[in-house]
Design a protein around this motif. Structure first.
Motif, mmCIF file in Angstrom:
data_model
loop_
_atom_site.group_PDB
_atom_site.id
_atom_site.type_symbol
_atom_site.label_atom_id
_atom_site.label_comp_id
_atom_site.label_asym_id
_atom_site.label_seq_id
_atom_site.Cartn_x
_atom_site.Cartn_y
_atom_site.Cartn_z
ATOM 1 N N GLY A 1 -71.454 -7.963 57.746
ATOM 2 C CA GLY A 1 -70.743 -6.701 57.530
ATOM 3 C C GLY A 1 -70.642 -6.346 56.065
ATOM 4 O O GLY A 1 -71.207 -7.000 55.197
ATOM 5 N N SER B 1 -59.920 -13.046 55.200
ATOM 6 C CA SER B 1 -60.558 -12.253 56.273
ATOM 7 C C SER B 1 -59.689 -12.078 57.505
ATOM 8 O O SER B 1 -59.982 -11.230 58.330
ATOM 9 N N VAL C 1 -56.482 -11.387 60.052
ATOM 10 C CA VAL C 1 -55.391 -10.418 60.184
ATOM 11 C C VAL C 1 -54.119 -11.037 59.573
ATOM 12 O O VAL C 1 -53.898 -12.249 59.666
ATOM 13 N N GLY D 1 -65.696 -9.021 65.726
ATOM 14 C CA GLY D 1 -65.322 -9.758 64.518
ATOM 15 C C GLY D 1 -64.264 -10.810 64.808
ATOM 16 O O GLY D 1 -63.071 -10.563 64.661
ATOM 17 N N SER E 1 -56.887 -13.360 65.070
ATOM 18 C CA SER E 1 -56.522 -12.184 65.881
ATOM 19 C C SER E 1 -56.836 -12.440 67.361
ATOM 20 O O SER E 1 -56.080 -12.022 68.243
ATOM 21 N N GLU F 1 -68.996 -12.623 67.176
ATOM 22 C CA GLU F 1 -69.024 -13.038 65.771
ATOM 23 C C GLU F 1 -70.452 -13.389 65.352
ATOM 24 O O GLU F 1 -71.153 -14.108 66.068
ATOM 25 N N GLY F 2 -70.845 -12.895 64.170
ATOM 26 C CA GLY F 2 -72.206 -13.130 63.693
ATOM 27 C C GLY F 2 -72.365 -14.387 62.854
ATOM 28 O O GLY F 2 -73.484 -14.889 62.700
ATOM 29 N N GLY G 1 -73.606 -13.634 67.495
ATOM 30 C CA GLY G 1 -74.745 -12.753 67.233
ATOM 31 C C GLY G 1 -74.280 -11.478 66.556
ATOM 32 O O GLY G 1 -73.079 -11.260 66.355
ATOM 33 N N ASN G 2 -75.255 -10.663 66.219
ATOM 34 C CA ASN G 2 -74.975 -9.400 65.546
ATOM 35 C C ASN G 2 -74.444 -8.384 66.568
ATOM 36 O O ASN G 2 -74.989 -8.274 67.665
ATOM 37 N N PHE G 3 -73.404 -7.643 66.189
ATOM 38 C CA PHE G 3 -72.869 -6.610 67.101
ATOM 39 C C PHE G 3 -74.003 -5.694 67.566
ATOM 40 O O PHE G 3 -74.029 -5.273 68.720
ATOM 41 N N ASP H 1 -63.143 -4.879 64.193
ATOM 42 C CA ASP H 1 -62.739 -5.568 62.963
ATOM 43 C C ASP H 1 -63.916 -6.298 62.318
ATOM 44 O O ASP H 1 -63.814 -7.469 61.962
ATOM 45 N N ASN I 1 -67.924 -5.313 60.133
ATOM 46 C CA ASN I 1 -68.887 -4.321 59.673
ATOM 47 C C ASN I 1 -68.208 -3.005 59.327
ATOM 48 O O ASN I 1 -68.400 -1.980 59.986
HETATM 49 C C1 LIG Z 1 -62.467 -9.234 58.994
HETATM 50 S S1 LIG Z 1 -63.336 -10.489 59.780
HETATM 51 C C2 LIG Z 1 -62.555 -10.622 61.351
HETATM 52 C C3 LIG Z 1 -61.180 -11.207 61.273
HETATM 53 C C4 LIG Z 1 -60.571 -11.571 62.604
HETATM 54 N N1 LIG Z 1 -60.596 -10.443 63.525
HETATM 55 C C5 LIG Z 1 -59.147 -12.010 62.397
HETATM 56 O O1 LIG Z 1 -58.300 -11.148 62.128
HETATM 57 O O2 LIG Z 1 -58.847 -13.194 62.477
HETATM 58 C C6 LIG Z 1 -64.834 -9.702 60.215
HETATM 59 C C7 LIG Z 1 -65.835 -10.621 60.879
HETATM 60 O O3 LIG Z 1 -66.839 -9.800 61.435
HETATM 61 C C8 LIG Z 1 -68.084 -10.458 61.306
HETATM 62 N N2 LIG Z 1 -69.119 -9.427 61.287
HETATM 63 C C9 LIG Z 1 -69.242 -8.392 60.424
HETATM 64 N N3 LIG Z 1 -70.306 -7.631 60.724
HETATM 65 C C10 LIG Z 1 -70.866 -8.189 61.820
HETATM 66 C C11 LIG Z 1 -71.985 -7.838 62.631
HETATM 67 N N4 LIG Z 1 -72.731 -6.769 62.364
HETATM 68 N N5 LIG Z 1 -72.264 -8.624 63.678
HETATM 69 C C12 LIG Z 1 -71.511 -9.717 63.963
HETATM 70 N N6 LIG Z 1 -70.432 -10.102 63.243
HETATM 71 C C13 LIG Z 1 -70.128 -9.335 62.178
HETATM 72 C C14 LIG Z 1 -67.993 -11.217 59.987
HETATM 73 O O4 LIG Z 1 -68.861 -12.341 60.011
HETATM 74 C C15 LIG Z 1 -66.520 -11.580 59.926
HETATM 75 O O5 LIG Z 1 -66.298 -12.895 60.357
#
Ligand SMILES: C[S@@+](CC[C@H](N)C(=O)[O-])C[C@H]1O[C@@H](n2cnc3c(N)ncnc32)[C@H](O)[C@@H]1O
Length: 264
Positions: free
Chosen positions: A69, A91, A93, A117, A123, A140-141, A166-168, A188, A190
């Motif tokens: 992201g 990172s 919440v 995410g 979270s 989660e990626g 994997g990637n969203f 939450d 990207n």
């Molecule tokens: C802000 S963190 C999430 C925090 C979590 N929700 C929490 O509050 O505990 C964002 C997460 O999204 C993942 N992420 C961002 N873009 C992504 C994508 N395109 N595909 C998969 N995961 C992605 C990142 O690796 C990161 O771990």
């Protein structure tokens, strides 16, 4: 620096226009304000998440970080190996917002929750504990973060979580089809405009009137601010609530179309 200034300007605008309960005339939004936002009851489940958060913050070991992201470019810790405690601090919440997510989930009782995410799963834990009979699908990626989160879900006996790695961009469509219903979505990851709008659009194809969308970091950058403004104007949504850090969207047919900014 540019982003910090954008966030400050966004906050000043939000603060100037934010409404207190006295100016909220919608009974639904008033109920949200009183019983979710400003509910200061302490739930025992909070302690469990706090324990997990403390455990993570005490871990100085490194894991391999792969951020797909926008945050990847913005933090000093954007390097291949990152301390667990730094990810947990930066990172995840916050306690205030996590407890808000817990109360919201407990109040509306979504059966199937989707989280974009997971990171270390803080979270996710709030959601899973709020609806023990429900199910949380979380994507989660970053493999190392996902593995750590998964180990902890097992450790805490949280069986109502399915973690997809994997990637969203690759996983979202199939996860949405796999879910029996899409009752709450937490966006939450990207935090860029086009991906956020694309995920929003994909999720919209699966909603029902009681679905709730929650967007994190809506004023984190000008891109996210623009995305949020587009979302608020979408004719398919009924009520949007700007809490500055998060934006909440409702689709209930009986609500009249309105955008709120509430002080949190
Ligand atoms: C802000 S963190 C999430 C925090 C979590 N929700 C929490 O509050 O505990 C964002 C997460 O999204 C993942 N992420 C961002 N873009 C992504 C994508 N395109 N595909 C998969 N995961 C992605 C990142 O690796 C990161 O771990």
């Amino acid at each position: 620096m540019k982003r910090q200034i954008e966030v400050l300007v966004g906050y000043l605008k939000y603060n100037f226009k934010a409404q207190s309960k006295y100016r909220v005339h919608s009974p639904f939004v008033f109920d949200f304000y009183k019983n979710i936002l400003k509910n200061d009851q302490s739930y025992p489940q909070y302690r469990l998440v706090n324990k997990y958060r403390k455990e993570l913050i005490s871990q100085s070991r490194f894991i391999k970080r792969k951020d797909l992201g926008s945050r990847a470019k913005s933090y000093a810790y954007d390097q291949r190996f990152v301390r667990v405690k730094d990810i947990a601090r930066r990172s995840s919440v916050s306690v205030k917002n996590g407890e808000f997510l817990y109360r919201l989930t407990q109040k509306y009782q979504p059966t199937n929750i989707l989280e974009l995410g997971t990171s270390l799963g803080i979270s996710t834990m709030y959601f899973a504990l709020a609806v023990p009979q429900g199910h949380v699908f979380t994507i989660e990626g970053c493999i190392d973060s996902a593995n750590l989160a998964k180990a902890n879900f097992d450790h805490y006996g949280l069986k109502n979580i399915t973690l997809i790695t994997g990637n969203f961009n690759d996983k979202l469509a199939s996860v949405l089809h796999q879910m029996p219903s899409v009752d709450l979505v937490f966006f939450d990851g990207n935090h860029k405009k086009e991906p956020t709008l694309s995920y929003f659009e994909q999720c919209l194809q699966h909603i029902h009137p009681d679905t709730v969308f929650i967007f994190d970091d809506i004023h984190w950058s000008s891109e996210m601010h623009e995305a949020w403004n587009i979302i608020c104007k979408d004719p398919r949504i009924k009520v949007s609530i700007d809490l500055f850090q998060m934006g909440i969207v409702f689709f209930k047919e009986e609500l009249s179309q309105e955008n709120f900014r509430l002080r949190f």
